[in-house]
Design an enzyme around this catalytic site. Structure first.
Site, PDB file in Angstrom:
ATOM      1  N   GLY A 122     -38.501  74.370 -68.861  1.00 47.38           N
ATOM      2  CA  GLY A 122     -38.935  73.586 -67.708  1.00 47.38           C
ATOM      3  C   GLY A 122     -38.484  72.145 -67.786  1.00 47.38           C
ATOM      4  N   ASP A 123     -38.647  71.437 -66.670  1.00 45.04           N
ATOM      5  CA  ASP A 123     -38.332  70.007 -66.572  1.00 45.04           C
ATOM      6  C   ASP A 123     -36.866  69.696 -66.854  1.00 45.04           C
ATOM      7  OD1 ASP A 123     -41.060  69.692 -66.115  1.00 45.04           O
ATOM      8  OD2 ASP A 123     -41.474  69.471 -68.244  1.00 45.04           O
ATOM      9  N   GLY A 180     -34.703  69.202 -64.579  1.00 47.08           N
ATOM     10  CA  GLY A 180     -34.152  68.388 -63.484  1.00 47.08           C
ATOM     11  C   GLY A 180     -33.863  69.238 -62.253  1.00 47.08           C
ATOM     12  N   LYS A 181     -34.632  70.337 -62.115  1.00 48.01           N
ATOM     13  CA  LYS A 181     -34.437  71.238 -60.968  1.00 48.01           C
ATOM     14  C   LYS A 181     -34.650  70.509 -59.647  1.00 48.01           C
ATOM     15  CE  LYS A 181     -37.635  73.870 -62.752  1.00 48.01           C
ATOM     16  NZ  LYS A 181     -37.786  73.269 -64.086  1.00 48.01           N
ATOM     17  N   ALA A 189     -45.885  73.216 -61.644  1.00 47.17           N
ATOM     18  CA  ALA A 189     -44.566  72.580 -61.542  1.00 47.17           C
ATOM     19  C   ALA A 189     -44.701  71.124 -61.137  1.00 47.17           C
ATOM     20  CB  ALA A 189     -43.729  73.319 -60.500  1.00 47.17           C
ATOM     21  N   GLY A 190     -43.755  70.325 -61.598  1.00 49.83           N
ATOM     22  CA  GLY A 190     -43.643  68.933 -61.150  1.00 49.83           C
ATOM     23  C   GLY A 190     -42.162  68.660 -61.019  1.00 49.83           C
ATOM     24  N   HIS A 191     -41.666  68.595 -59.786  1.00 54.66           N
ATOM     25  CA  HIS A 191     -40.233  68.439 -59.551  1.00 54.66           C
ATOM     26  C   HIS A 191     -39.968  67.053 -58.976  1.00 54.66           C
ATOM     27  CE1 HIS A 191     -39.709  73.097 -59.294  1.00 54.66           C
ATOM     28  NE2 HIS A 191     -40.179  72.680 -60.448  1.00 54.66           N
ATOM     29  N   GLN A 249     -40.606  76.083 -63.502  1.00 50.62           N
ATOM     30  CA  GLN A 249     -40.676  76.309 -64.958  1.00 50.62           C
ATOM     31  C   GLN A 249     -39.252  76.586 -65.470  1.00 50.62           C
ATOM     32  OE1 GLN A 249     -43.416  78.221 -63.008  1.00 50.62           O
ATOM     33  NE2 GLN A 249     -44.143  76.142 -63.120  1.00 50.62           N
ATOM     34  N   THR A 282     -45.681  80.762 -69.031  1.00 48.41           N
ATOM     35  CA  THR A 282     -46.510  80.715 -67.829  1.00 48.41           C
ATOM     36  C   THR A 282     -46.778  82.152 -67.391  1.00 48.41           C
ATOM     37  OG1 THR A 282     -46.832  79.625 -65.698  1.00 48.41           O
ATOM     38  CG2 THR A 282     -44.601  80.489 -66.159  1.00 48.41           C
ATOM     39  N   THR A 290     -46.416  66.666 -64.282  1.00 49.09           N
ATOM     40  CA  THR A 290     -47.678  67.189 -63.761  1.00 49.09           C
ATOM     41  C   THR A 290     -48.865  66.669 -64.544  1.00 49.09           C
ATOM     42  OG1 THR A 290     -46.610  69.161 -62.875  1.00 49.09           O
ATOM     43  CG2 THR A 290     -48.958  69.350 -63.327  1.00 49.09           C
ATOM     44  N   GLY A 297     -48.595  64.434 -67.370  1.00 46.06           N
ATOM     45  CA  GLY A 297     -48.374  63.153 -68.046  1.00 46.06           C
ATOM     46  C   GLY A 297     -48.265  63.278 -69.561  1.00 46.06           C
ATOM     47  N   LEU A 317     -27.311  63.717 -69.100  1.00 44.66           N
ATOM     48  CA  LEU A 317     -26.267  63.447 -70.088  1.00 44.66           C
ATOM     49  C   LEU A 317     -26.310  61.975 -70.497  1.00 44.66           C
ATOM     50  CD1 LEU A 317     -23.855  64.771 -71.588  1.00 44.66           C
ATOM     51  CD2 LEU A 317     -22.369  63.947 -69.747  1.00 44.66           C
ATOM     52  N   SER A 351     -25.320  65.608 -64.182  1.00 36.88           N
ATOM     53  CA  SER A 351     -26.210  64.550 -63.689  1.00 36.88           C
ATOM     54  C   SER A 351     -26.269  63.435 -64.729  1.00 36.88           C
ATOM     55  CB  SER A 351     -27.593  65.157 -63.444  1.00 36.88           C
ATOM     56  OG  SER A 351     -28.503  64.153 -63.101  1.00 36.88           O
TER      57      SER A 351
HETATM   58  P1  GDP Z   1     -37.966  69.661 -62.982  1.00 39.53           P
HETATM   59  O1  GDP Z   1     -39.360  70.106 -63.234  1.00 39.53           O
HETATM   60  O2  GDP Z   1     -36.958  70.595 -63.540  1.00 39.53           O
HETATM   61  O3  GDP Z   1     -37.716  69.356 -61.529  1.00 39.53           O
HETATM   62  O4  GDP Z   1     -37.783  68.294 -63.788  1.00 39.53           O
HETATM   63  P2  GDP Z   1     -38.848  67.062 -63.822  1.00 39.53           P
HETATM   64  O5  GDP Z   1     -38.779  66.356 -62.540  1.00 39.53           O
HETATM   65  O6  GDP Z   1     -40.160  67.520 -64.306  1.00 39.53           O
HETATM   66  O7  GDP Z   1     -38.230  66.209 -65.022  1.00 39.53           O
HETATM   67  C1  GDP Z   1     -36.953  65.698 -64.980  1.00 39.53           C
HETATM   68  C2  GDP Z   1     -37.041  64.178 -65.136  1.00 39.53           C
HETATM   69  O8  GDP Z   1     -35.766  63.657 -65.433  1.00 39.53           O
HETATM   70  C3  GDP Z   1     -37.472  63.465 -63.862  1.00 39.53           C
HETATM   71  O9  GDP Z   1     -38.165  62.303 -64.218  1.00 39.53           O
HETATM   72  C4  GDP Z   1     -36.158  63.124 -63.194  1.00 39.53           C
HETATM   73  O10 GDP Z   1     -36.241  61.995 -62.324  1.00 39.53           O
HETATM   74  C5  GDP Z   1     -35.314  62.806 -64.378  1.00 39.53           C
HETATM   75  N1  GDP Z   1     -33.880  63.100 -64.257  1.00 39.53           N
HETATM   76  C6  GDP Z   1     -33.270  64.137 -63.626  1.00 39.53           C
HETATM   77  N2  GDP Z   1     -31.945  64.111 -63.846  1.00 39.53           N
HETATM   78  C7  GDP Z   1     -31.701  63.038 -64.639  1.00 39.53           C
HETATM   79  C8  GDP Z   1     -30.532  62.495 -65.249  1.00 39.53           C
HETATM   80  O11 GDP Z   1     -29.422  63.016 -65.123  1.00 39.53           O
HETATM   81  N3  GDP Z   1     -30.691  61.382 -66.022  1.00 39.53           N
HETATM   82  C9  GDP Z   1     -31.905  60.799 -66.217  1.00 39.53           C
HETATM   83  N4  GDP Z   1     -31.966  59.731 -66.986  1.00 39.53           N
HETATM   84  N5  GDP Z   1     -33.029  61.285 -65.656  1.00 39.53           N
HETATM   85  C10 GDP Z   1     -32.927  62.384 -64.897  1.00 39.53           C
HETATM   86  P1  IMO Z   2     -41.479  72.619 -63.952  1.00 38.95           P
HETATM   87  O1  IMO Z   2     -41.280  73.496 -62.722  1.00 38.95           O
HETATM   88  C1  IMO Z   2     -42.727  72.371 -68.131  1.00 38.95           C
HETATM   89  C2  IMO Z   2     -45.922  75.090 -69.396  1.00 38.95           C
HETATM   90  C3  IMO Z   2     -47.232  74.440 -69.781  1.00 38.95           C
HETATM   91  C4  IMO Z   2     -47.703  75.434 -70.832  1.00 38.95           C
HETATM   92  C5  IMO Z   2     -47.264  76.777 -70.257  1.00 38.95           C
HETATM   93  C6  IMO Z   2     -48.337  77.518 -69.487  1.00 38.95           C
HETATM   94  O2  IMO Z   2     -41.858  71.223 -63.624  1.00 38.95           O
HETATM   95  O3  IMO Z   2     -40.321  72.758 -64.870  1.00 38.95           O
HETATM   96  P2  IMO Z   2     -49.452  77.172 -67.092  1.00 38.95           P
HETATM   97  O4  IMO Z   2     -50.225  76.029 -66.527  1.00 38.95           O
HETATM   98  O5  IMO Z   2     -48.239  77.527 -66.290  1.00 38.95           O
HETATM   99  O6  IMO Z   2     -50.303  78.378 -67.368  1.00 38.95           O
HETATM  100  O7  IMO Z   2     -48.943  76.657 -68.549  1.00 38.95           O
HETATM  101  O8  IMO Z   2     -46.173  76.488 -69.393  1.00 38.95           O
HETATM  102  N1  IMO Z   2     -45.429  74.722 -68.042  1.00 38.95           N
HETATM  103  C7  IMO Z   2     -44.424  73.878 -67.827  1.00 38.95           C
HETATM  104  N2  IMO Z   2     -43.698  73.123 -68.686  1.00 38.95           N
HETATM  105  N3  IMO Z   2     -42.436  72.362 -66.817  1.00 38.95           N
HETATM  106  C8  IMO Z   2     -43.134  73.128 -65.946  1.00 38.95           C
HETATM  107  O9  IMO Z   2     -42.789  73.262 -64.642  1.00 38.95           O
HETATM  108  C9  IMO Z   2     -44.202  73.911 -66.431  1.00 38.95           C
HETATM  109  N4  IMO Z   2     -45.098  74.751 -65.867  1.00 38.95           N
HETATM  110  C10 IMO Z   2     -45.821  75.255 -66.864  1.00 38.95           C
HETATM  111  O10 IMO Z   2     -47.036  73.156 -70.325  1.00 38.95           O
HETATM  112  O11 IMO Z   2     -46.996  75.226 -72.027  1.00 38.95           O
HETATM  113 MG    MG Z   3     -41.133  69.381 -64.081  1.00 40.11          MG
END
Ligand code: GDP
Ligand code: IMO
Ligand code: MG
Length: 429
Positions: free
Chosen positions: A12-13, A15-16, A39-41, A224, A239, A300, A302, A332, A413
């Site tokens: 997860g996270d 950069g989707k 999720a937190g996008h 995720q 998850t 999501t 913090g 990168l 990116s």
């Molecule tokens: P997601 O859940 O896959 O959508 O990713 P998140 O938004 O939770 O986490 C990605 C974090 O990296 C966010 O704070 C984005 O603003 C940041 N981000 C995405 N792409 C880049 C990148 O290429 N460089 C940097 N420095 N930050 C990025």
């Molecule tokens: P995005 O879409 C990162 C992790 C939680 C925990 C496990 C189970 O932003 O990438 P849950 O609440 O789903 O039952 O938690 O999955 N988790 C994530 N980690 N990014 C996410 O979403 C996540 N959604 C759930 O931290 O380890």
């Molecule tokens: Mg996220």
């Protein structure tokens, strides 16, 4: 017609949100097909940041955003998100955001159970987001869940809820020692949500089918990551939904032939939030450096994200499980300033090489990474928009990743902003 699925390849996270927002320009519809507000996008446009938890990340581009039947939706959070977007001047009209009538509702008892269980489990907790995701999917599988179609019928809703709540409250009070949920308060609350959300509820499968027949393009936004998938991830530290590309079909209501490509997002290093094994995790200064420079805090909850080197064994797993046709490498820029960078290309387990990701968590926890080391670069690359302008070592690094998994890179990116991007091959053009 191009219908592309975008999935995370790690935990997860990756950069989707940024990439979906970027590519949404070229499509008519963006659909989420699983997960909920765990999720937190993040999207950053003109310096302004927006984090979406439920609404698909096509909303800032003014696209039709569909919440598929595979999602679990907390209506209070969805309404908050709609209000927030509306206050920013974004069109959140009933024709812009549609919710599947078959999507399941996250109820207050789901959150209560999620949090109380985690508190009770101490050292063996999963480290969930506490949003009620697991308990909601449990009820879906137990066939006692409540969907939007039931929410819209007051009589059916109260009958279903009162039947379910008796059992839940018994469990909450007697096993979890937590506070029970009051039936009438929830009925009133959810009736008010129903009133506001009713015009958004639709048959999402039919909407996608009609759009396809009209030659429109659809982007399916995964949440995720592949290694949080309920079947293929690091079970039980996962998850409660299938996060892999195949679930775009079930979770949106389309057939596999409608999918024309699958893009996997991979962060240039690895992060993880919550518990569970992480073979390339760094516990040293380099890990701290990446965590700080990458601002690796959960969007999501913090929570500080655990950081480590890129893991090609995981990526190889994702390529196969999702059938990836292209790769997007994100963040990168964060690796700039490191003298050298490592890639885990295999694991060793009890002295033997493991090329493929193991199912056993016990085995995974004992795996040692086999690293390749490459020289780093010191330049700031966030202003670069063409691959040929990247420092040679950065170029070598991404090419090595692509070669190791035999999938071409379509986007790199180099910063959080929509424009901080190198597009090599736009999947919609
Ligand atoms: P997601 O859940 O896959 O959508 O990713 P998140 O938004 O939770 O986490 C990605 C974090 O990296 C966010 O704070 C984005 O603003 C940041 N981000 C995405 N792409 C880049 C990148 O290429 N460089 C940097 N420095 N930050 C990025
Ligand atoms: P995005 O879409 C990162 C992790 C939680 C925990 C496990 C189970 O932003 O990438 P849950 O609440 O789903 O039952 O938690 O999955 N988790 C994530 N980690 N990014 C996410 O979403 C996540 N959604 C759930 O931290 O380890
Ligand atoms: Mg996220």
């Amino acid at each position: 017609m191009s219908n592309i699925v975008i999935v995370g390849t790690q935990w997860g996270d990756e950069g989707k949100g940024k990439i979906v927002d970027l590519l949404a320009e070229y499509v008519d519809i963006v659909v989420r097909f699983q997960g909920g507000n765990n999720a937190g996008h993040t999207m950053v446009v003109n310096g302004e940041q927006f984090i979406s938890h439920i609404v698909p990340s096509g909303i800032l581009q003014g696209k039709t955003c569909l919440i598929g039947n595979g999602m679990v939706v907390d209506p209070a959070v969805l309404l908050e998100e709609i209000d927030y977007l509306g206050s920013m001047g974004i069109d959140v009209g009933t024709d812009k955001i549609k919710i599947s009538e078959k999507a399941h509702l996250i109820m207050p008892h789901h959150k209560q159970i999620d949090i109380a269980r985690e508190n009770m489990n101490g050292n063996t907790k999963i480290g969930t987001t506490g949003r009620g995701i697991g308990p909601c999917y449990e009820d879906k599988a137990a066939r006692t869940g409540i969907r939007f179609t039931e929410l819209l019928d007051q009589k059916v809703f109260s009958e279903k809820l009162s039947a379910v709540l008796e059992e839940k409250n018994f469990y909450i009070k007697n096993f979890l020692n937590a506070e029970i949920i009051e039936l009438n308060r929830i009925i009133d609350q959810y009736n008010s949500y129903a009133e506001r959300l009713a015009p958004h509820v639709a048959n999402v499968s039919v909407l996608i089918d009609r759009a396809g027949k009209a030659g429109k393009h659809v982007l399916f936004e995964g949440a995720q990551g592949t290694h949080l998938d309920i079947d293929h991830g690091t079970y039980p530290y996962v998850t409660s939904s299938n996060t892999v590309a195949g679930n775009a079909c079930c979770g949106a209501g389309i057939g596999p032939q409608e999918i024309s490509g699958v893009i996997g997002i991979v962060k240039a290093y690895t992060t993880r939030v919550g518990e569970g094994p992480f073979p390339t995790e760094l516990f040293d200064e380099t890990g701290d450096k990446i965590q700080k420079k990458g601002a690796e805090f959960g969007a999501t909850t913090g929570r500080k994200r655990r950081c480590g080197w890129i893991d090609i064994v995981m990526l190889r797993n994702s390529v196969r499980l999702n059938g990836l046709s292209g790769l997007v490498i994100t963040k990168l820029d964060v690796l700039g300033g490191l003298e050298s960078i490592r890639l885990c290309v295999d694991y060793t387990y009890k002295g033997e090489i493991l090329h493929d990701f193991p199912a056993s968590l016990k085995v995974l926890a004992e795996c040692e990474p086999v690293f390749e080391t490459m020289p780093g670069w010191s330049e700031d690359i966030s202003n670069i928009r063409q691959t040929e302008d990247l420092p040679e070592n950065a170029r070598n690094y991404i090419n090595r990743i692509s070669k190791l998994v035999e999938v071409p890179i379509c986007i790199v990116s180099v910063g959080p902003g929509r424009d901080e991007t190198i597009v090599i091959n736009n999947p919609f053009l």
